[in-house]
Design a protein around this motif. Sequence first.
Motif, PDB file in Angstrom:
ATOM      1  N   GLU A  91      78.611  38.936  33.948  1.00 20.26           N
ATOM      2  CA  GLU A  91      79.780  38.810  35.118  1.00 20.26           C
ATOM      3  C   GLU A  91      79.414  39.810  36.047  1.00 20.26           C
ATOM      4  O   GLU A  91      79.351  40.774  35.726  1.00 20.26           O
ATOM      5  CB  GLU A  91      80.931  39.000  34.277  1.00 20.26           C
ATOM      6  CG  GLU A  91      81.851  37.717  34.036  1.00 20.26           C
ATOM      7  CD  GLU A  91      83.354  38.206  33.502  1.00 20.26           C
ATOM      8  OE1 GLU A  91      84.198  37.726  33.770  1.00 20.26           O
ATOM      9  OE2 GLU A  91      83.211  39.150  32.737  1.00 20.26           O
ATOM     10  N   TYR A  93      71.513  45.329  27.311  1.00 20.12           N
ATOM     11  CA  TYR A  93      72.075  45.626  28.773  1.00 20.12           C
ATOM     12  C   TYR A  93      70.925  45.981  29.626  1.00 20.12           C
ATOM     13  O   TYR A  93      70.926  45.569  30.864  1.00 20.12           O
ATOM     14  CB  TYR A  93      73.208  46.646  28.627  1.00 20.12           C
ATOM     15  CG  TYR A  93      74.078  46.680  27.772  1.00 20.12           C
ATOM     16  CD1 TYR A  93      74.798  45.205  27.685  1.00 20.12           C
ATOM     17  CD2 TYR A  93      74.910  47.417  26.959  1.00 20.12           C
ATOM     18  CE1 TYR A  93      76.058  44.997  26.957  1.00 20.12           C
ATOM     19  CE2 TYR A  93      75.943  47.112  26.327  1.00 20.12           C
ATOM     20  CZ  TYR A  93      76.695  46.073  26.200  1.00 20.12           C
ATOM     21  OH  TYR A  93      77.568  45.732  25.443  1.00 20.12           O
ATOM     22  N   ALA A 123      81.529  42.494  24.865  1.00 21.87           N
ATOM     23  CA  ALA A 123      82.319  42.181  25.846  1.00 21.87           C
ATOM     24  C   ALA A 123      83.476  43.135  26.421  1.00 21.87           C
ATOM     25  O   ALA A 123      83.009  44.243  25.955  1.00 21.87           O
ATOM     26  CB  ALA A 123      83.274  41.269  25.128  1.00 21.87           C
ATOM     27  N   GLY A 124      83.875  42.995  27.496  1.00 21.30           N
ATOM     28  CA  GLY A 124      84.363  44.100  28.432  1.00 21.30           C
ATOM     29  C   GLY A 124      83.620  45.173  28.884  1.00 21.30           C
ATOM     30  O   GLY A 124      82.443  44.719  29.209  1.00 21.30           O
ATOM     31  N   PRO A 125      84.094  46.470  29.187  1.00 21.18           N
ATOM     32  CA  PRO A 125      83.116  47.384  29.867  1.00 21.18           C
ATOM     33  C   PRO A 125      81.968  47.768  29.229  1.00 21.18           C
ATOM     34  O   PRO A 125      81.969  47.569  27.890  1.00 21.18           O
ATOM     35  CB  PRO A 125      84.260  48.452  29.987  1.00 21.18           C
ATOM     36  CG  PRO A 125      85.427  48.096  29.244  1.00 21.18           C
ATOM     37  CD  PRO A 125      85.219  46.775  28.668  1.00 21.18           C
ATOM     38  N   LEU A 126      80.879  48.021  30.116  1.00 19.15           N
ATOM     39  CA  LEU A 126      79.749  48.291  29.235  1.00 19.15           C
ATOM     40  C   LEU A 126      79.887  49.897  28.471  1.00 19.15           C
ATOM     41  O   LEU A 126      80.345  50.684  29.209  1.00 19.15           O
ATOM     42  CB  LEU A 126      78.651  48.458  30.257  1.00 19.15           C
ATOM     43  CG  LEU A 126      78.400  47.232  31.008  1.00 19.15           C
ATOM     44  CD1 LEU A 126      77.191  47.421  32.003  1.00 19.15           C
ATOM     45  CD2 LEU A 126      78.028  45.970  30.267  1.00 19.15           C
ATOM     46  N   LYS A 152      79.658  33.894  36.729  1.00 19.91           N
ATOM     47  CA  LYS A 152      78.886  34.468  35.679  1.00 19.91           C
ATOM     48  C   LYS A 152      77.456  33.630  35.608  1.00 19.91           C
ATOM     49  O   LYS A 152      77.584  32.378  36.143  1.00 19.91           O
ATOM     50  CB  LYS A 152      79.502  33.767  34.428  1.00 19.91           C
ATOM     51  CG  LYS A 152      80.502  34.668  33.657  1.00 19.91           C
ATOM     52  CD  LYS A 152      80.853  34.364  32.247  1.00 19.91           C
ATOM     53  CE  LYS A 152      81.745  35.162  31.839  1.00 19.91           C
ATOM     54  NZ  LYS A 152      82.181  34.663  30.080  1.00 19.91           N
ATOM     55  N   ARG A 159      80.445  43.484  35.564  1.00 21.70           N
ATOM     56  CA  ARG A 159      81.735  43.731  34.732  1.00 21.70           C
ATOM     57  C   ARG A 159      81.422  43.589  33.326  1.00 21.70           C
ATOM     58  O   ARG A 159      81.830  44.359  32.424  1.00 21.70           O
ATOM     59  CB  ARG A 159      82.705  42.620  35.510  1.00 21.70           C
ATOM     60  CG  ARG A 159      83.958  42.824  34.499  1.00 21.70           C
ATOM     61  CD  ARG A 159      85.025  42.024  35.169  1.00 21.70           C
ATOM     62  NE  ARG A 159      85.441  43.021  36.432  1.00 21.70           N
ATOM     63  CZ  ARG A 159      86.564  42.630  36.760  1.00 21.70           C
ATOM     64  NH1 ARG A 159      87.386  41.648  36.702  1.00 21.70           N
ATOM     65  NH2 ARG A 159      86.981  43.554  37.990  1.00 21.70           N
ATOM     66  N   SER A 160      80.650  42.450  32.992  1.00 22.88           N
ATOM     67  CA  SER A 160      80.540  42.481  31.432  1.00 22.88           C
ATOM     68  C   SER A 160      79.189  41.802  31.102  1.00 22.88           C
ATOM     69  O   SER A 160      78.674  40.938  32.239  1.00 22.88           O
ATOM     70  CB  SER A 160      81.444  41.639  30.581  1.00 22.88           C
ATOM     71  OG  SER A 160      81.359  40.349  31.165  1.00 22.88           O
ATOM     72  N   THR A 178      77.363  39.360  27.977  1.00 23.70           N
ATOM     73  CA  THR A 178      77.673  39.112  26.508  1.00 23.70           C
ATOM     74  C   THR A 178      76.738  38.275  26.106  1.00 23.70           C
ATOM     75  O   THR A 178      76.219  37.096  26.679  1.00 23.70           O
ATOM     76  CB  THR A 178      79.092  37.809  26.778  1.00 23.70           C
ATOM     77  OG1 THR A 178      80.051  38.686  27.457  1.00 23.70           O
ATOM     78  CG2 THR A 178      79.613  37.394  25.476  1.00 23.70           C
TER      79      THR A 178
END
Length: 337
Positions: free
Chosen positions: A61, A21, A326-329, A3, A36-37, A39
């Motif tokens: 990540e 993003y 968090a998680g997938p974009l 990260k 991957r993510s 945050t």
Amino acid sequence: MKKLRLYNLMVPIDSGDKALYRAALRRLGLQREHVRSITLTKRAIDARKGRVEYNCTADVEIEPRYEDDYLHRWDDFRNIGEVPHLPPLEFPKGKEQPRGRIVIVGSGPAGLFAAFVLAKQGYRPLLVERGAPADSRLRSIGKFNNAGGPLLADANAMFGEGGAGTFSDGKLYTRKNKDPHLVNVLKLFVEYGASPDILIDAAPHIGTDQLAPVVVAMRKATEAAGAEIRFHARLDNLEIEAGEVRAAIVNGERIECAACIVAIGHSARDTYDMLNERGVSLEARPFQLGVRIEHPQTFIDEAQYGRHAGEGYRPTHESPKLEMAAGPLPEVADGRA
Ligand SMILES: Cc1cc2nc3c(=O)[nH]c(=O)nc-3n(C[C@H](O)[C@H](O)[C@H](O)COP(=O)(O)OP(=O)(O)OC[C@H]3O[C@@H](n4cnc5c(N)ncnc54)[C@H](O)[C@@H]3O)c2cc1C
């Protein structure tokens, strides 16, 4: 999985996650599939450059299969660092069985957190609080403030469930750069009902109106974990033998204890007198004076938003917010990152 932490990502205040993003990927020169993510970990309003923006910090990540291609060159970039290690809020378990209960005096932030942690560790502590539970305390204070009600000795802005903390402003940044555990404390507040915004705001603030329900939820969790909590229960005396506390006298009842945590804030003069008489070592701290000044909102807006004050940027519950990602974009409308 590696990260990276990205600092000083500037995004317009009225934009959402996608702008963040894009800014993060642009900074790294990456495409969506490389990541991957992303945050958001911190945001602060910045209106110094003629625009009202969020200055954001975000953790990225990298997808493991791209790590080798990418990571060898990340120190070429500015405003990027490794994600600092956050020590978990863990306490080693004691090795000796206590020979009595652990009694905690006072349900302010210090006493409540002590009871919470000990109960979670399985100690079944007893917390005694001289004041009233939050609901009746709030009613008494409301009557005193607005309806000429009496000032009650044990149900006022200092004494009662949550201590002075319940009626504080709930500003949570006093030691924000000094104690790595602060974020763990903030996470607990969120778990018990505070807004998740406190995890990302540069100056986290719960607000007096939100504090009481958070305190009550945390007290209930403390009880559920095995603590006993008694209100209208005042520590009147301590039995001390050979420098060790043997018993706490609470409302005249003798309670044997292995240890007594005295977390009584700074207003309980009667209890400090008693401790002094019992020979407990006390140290006078320098006097602290706090002054609460109320300004017109227009003045605050000018300080925060400069020439954009009055353009509707003031955050409200309706204002667009950057959500925690968090998680997938999420999909990006124009197909580009
Ligand atoms: C108006 C105001 C605004 C504030 N705003 C902020 C802020 O925005 N951010 C911030 O970080 N701090 C703020 N503070 C300071 C913060 O509230 C205190 O630092 C904090 O509450 C101290 O916690 P404590 O647990 O040590 O003591 P306290 O919160 O004072 O709690 C002590 C408790 O012990 C109980 N007690 C006392 N004697 C006995 C006894 N003999 N037997 C049983 N119980 C007893 C009392 O009833 C009380 O509930 C503010 C304080 C005030 C007054």
